[in-house]
Design a protein around this motif. Structure first.
Motif, mmCIF file in Angstrom:
data_model
loop_
_atom_site.group_PDB
_atom_site.id
_atom_site.type_symbol
_atom_site.label_atom_id
_atom_site.label_comp_id
_atom_site.label_asym_id
_atom_site.label_seq_id
_atom_site.Cartn_x
_atom_site.Cartn_y
_atom_site.Cartn_z
ATOM 1 N N TYR A 43 7.671 -1.959 -0.880
ATOM 2 C CA TYR A 43 6.526 -1.277 -1.464
ATOM 3 C C TYR A 43 5.233 -1.873 -0.922
ATOM 4 O O TYR A 43 5.230 -2.945 -0.303
ATOM 5 C CB TYR A 43 6.554 -1.393 -2.989
ATOM 6 C CG TYR A 43 7.811 -0.849 -3.633
ATOM 7 C CD1 TYR A 43 8.030 0.521 -3.730
ATOM 8 C CD2 TYR A 43 8.784 -1.704 -4.135
ATOM 9 C CE1 TYR A 43 9.180 1.018 -4.317
ATOM 10 C CE2 TYR A 43 9.953 -1.221 -4.716
ATOM 11 C CZ TYR A 43 10.137 0.147 -4.804
ATOM 12 O OH TYR A 43 11.293 0.639 -5.377
ATOM 13 N N GLU A 44 4.138 -1.202 -1.180
ATOM 14 C CA GLU A 44 2.829 -1.710 -0.799
ATOM 15 C C GLU A 44 2.518 -2.955 -1.635
ATOM 16 O O GLU A 44 2.508 -2.907 -2.870
ATOM 17 C CB GLU A 44 1.756 -0.636 -1.038
ATOM 18 C CG GLU A 44 0.333 -1.113 -0.865
ATOM 19 C CD GLU A 44 0.053 -1.641 0.528
ATOM 20 O OE1 GLU A 44 -0.606 -2.695 0.635
ATOM 21 O OE2 GLU A 44 0.514 -1.015 1.516
ATOM 22 N N THR B 198 7.598 -4.825 -9.300
ATOM 23 C CA THR B 198 8.691 -4.155 -8.593
ATOM 24 C C THR B 198 9.592 -3.390 -9.554
ATOM 25 O O THR B 198 10.073 -2.296 -9.239
ATOM 26 C CB THR B 198 9.527 -5.187 -7.810
ATOM 27 O OG1 THR B 198 8.671 -5.898 -6.916
ATOM 28 C CG2 THR B 198 10.619 -4.511 -7.000
ATOM 29 N N LEU C 30 8.096 -0.051 -10.315
ATOM 30 C CA LEU C 30 8.186 0.872 -9.189
ATOM 31 C C LEU C 30 9.615 1.362 -8.983
ATOM 32 O O LEU C 30 9.837 2.545 -8.679
ATOM 33 C CB LEU C 30 7.670 0.194 -7.915
ATOM 34 C CG LEU C 30 6.184 0.448 -7.587
ATOM 35 C CD1 LEU C 30 5.292 -0.001 -8.732
ATOM 36 C CD2 LEU C 30 5.793 -0.242 -6.294
ATOM 37 N N ASN D 249 -1.605 5.008 -3.609
ATOM 38 C CA ASN D 249 -1.183 3.639 -3.931
ATOM 39 C C ASN D 249 -1.983 3.058 -5.085
ATOM 40 O O ASN D 249 -1.451 2.302 -5.900
ATOM 41 C CB ASN D 249 -1.332 2.752 -2.689
ATOM 42 C CG ASN D 249 -0.283 3.048 -1.626
ATOM 43 O OD1 ASN D 249 0.804 3.519 -1.934
ATOM 44 N ND2 ASN D 249 -0.612 2.759 -0.381
ATOM 45 N N THR E 258 -0.538 4.518 -8.140
ATOM 46 C CA THR E 258 0.810 3.971 -8.337
ATOM 47 C C THR E 258 0.742 2.616 -9.020
ATOM 48 O O THR E 258 1.587 2.276 -9.852
ATOM 49 C CB THR E 258 1.530 3.842 -6.979
ATOM 50 O OG1 THR E 258 1.650 5.138 -6.390
ATOM 51 C CG2 THR E 258 2.914 3.235 -7.149
#
Length: 428
Positions: A95-96, A154, A157, A175, A178
């Motif tokens: 992920y970013e 994490t 997500l 993002n 998110t």
């Protein structure tokens, strides 16, 4: 024994090292290394052990400016750790990572005391951050916050507990949205923790971790036991083909960095000494003493190969390793001799780092050697030069003595190894 270690011990060690928290800790802390070295340059410039230079720096006012650069780099290591660890965790999960890194930083600042006591007037100054907490003092708390942030972020997500925007929305905007829910939950949770510590403990989370966990950890590491752990485990793991320096460095880097920060602060104040809380086991102890010229302190092997070897293999390997050894790189020896899985050379390979660490530790403990000044030089800095930078001319001379000890200890073992290779070459 080799079979048992390779089948039982090494796989478990590698499994532990490959876990997400350890990988994130090791790789996340690496982000601070360049800035520690940059800060060390300015620390050296402001405290160079040459009286004429010191007088000029003081009279010209440059010492203050060098201190400004030092404070803005070396003394922000905990803050960088909080960023780097969370970023690494989330990025490695695919992920970013930047939103998580910033969330971790905000949580770290939220959970620390946002006021300082003026040193002269002893008045409490509100809306101010303590530089010591942003550096070595807050290191363990920053690690805990970085790891928890990476894990929780994490989790959200993976469970898709986020705000999902259409694919037509630019990635940078998407993002940001998110990150909104997981970051809000993490920061809100940090606020709850801050309130609980403030009400029931009259302290902060960061100060609590420092007093109950970090101080004991630094005390344990800054002991002869810490020296033994580094000097025995690094070469011990290498003997079985496991990169001992990378493993031990990754695990112990935060505490060794905190110890280095403590010494750097004392050196800047002109109070570097055990009586003022100076530390012995720092990054310099590992990089510039125990692992000098590479894991196993292998300069003795190189000297033998260059000047005393009879076998063609050793002569050739000595010429290959001559230049890398100057910069503390010894992989050609580890795998070319080979040293890995070599029971004959195992004895000096473990003994020399043990002697270097032990003699240096007690030399500093008894006042025979100066403490490390907190300066962190690149691990590739040649011996004697690095000694001067981390402890003045006394430490430079001491490194030179350790180089001689390495040659003397390795010599009889290398002579036996050389004779074996020489006979094999002639019989062939």
């Amino acid at each position: 024994m080799n079979t048992w270690i390779n089948e039982k011990v090494v796989p478990r060690v590698m499994k532990f090292v490959a876990t997400r928290p350890i990988v994130s800790l090791k790789n996340g802390m690496i982000y601070s290394i360049p800035f520690i070295i940059i800060g060390s340059v300015f620390l050296i410039l402001g405290n160079l052990p040459v009286q004429s230079w010191a007088d000029w720096v003081e009279s010209s006012g440059l010492k203050v400016f060098f201190g400004q650069a030092y404070n803005a780099s070396f003394k922000l290591t905990a803050m960088i750790a909080a960023l780097g660890i969370a970023y690494t965790w989330v990025k490695d999960e695919g992920y970013e990572g930047m939103p998580a890194a910033l969330t971790s930083l905000i949580s770290f600042i939220l959970l620390m005391n946002q006021s300082v006591v003026a040193p002269e007037s002893q008045e409490v100054v509100a809306k101010a951050l303590n530089m010591e907490t942003l550096g070595g003092k807050g290191m363990v708390a920053a690690i805990i916050i970085g790891l928890l942030t990476g894990w929780i972020y994490t989790y959200f997500l993976k469970k898709k507990i986020t705000i999902k925007l259409p694919d037509s929305v630019p990635a940078n905007v998407a993002n940001s949205f998110t990150a909104l829910i997981p970051s809000f939950v993490i920061i809100s949770g940090s606020l709850v923790v801050f309130i609980l510590f403030e009400i029931f403990g009259h302290t902060t989370f960061v100060d609590f971790i420092y007093s109950t966990i970090q101080i004991p950890l630094q005390g344990v590491t800054d002991s002869y036991g810490g020296v033994l752990a580094i000097s025995l485990l690094v070469p011990g793991l290498w003997l079985f083909g496991v990169h001992g320096a990378a493993i031990i460095y990754g695990v112990m880097l935060p505490i060794l960095t905190a110890n280095s920060n403590a010494n750097a602060e004392l050196a800047q104040q002109g109070q570097l000494g055990l009586e003022h809380g100076g530390r012995i086991v720092t990054l310099a102890m590992m990089d510039n003493i125990i692992d000098l010229t590479g894991s196993g302190f292998t300069i003795g092997i190189v000297v033998f190969m260059l000047f005393f070897a009879k076998s063609t293999q050793m002569k050739a390997l000595g010429r290959i390793e001559a230049v890398p050894a100057i910069f503390n790189i010894n992989e050609p020896i580890l795998f070319g001799l080979p040293l890995v899985m070599n029971p004959l050379i195992a004895v000096p390979f473990v003994l020399v780092p043990f002697l270097a660490g032990t003699l240096t530790y007690f030399g500093q403990l008894w006042g025979l050697l100066p403490l490390f000044n907190g300066v962190v030089v690149p691990w590739t800095t040649p011996a004697v030069i690095s000694g001067y930078l981390i402890g003045g001319w006394e430490m430079a001379v001491w490194q030179a003595i350790l180089l001689v000890i390495s040659v003397l200890v390795y010599f009889p073992f290398m002579k036996k190894q050389d004779s074996i290779l020489y006979k094999q070459e002639h019989s062939a």
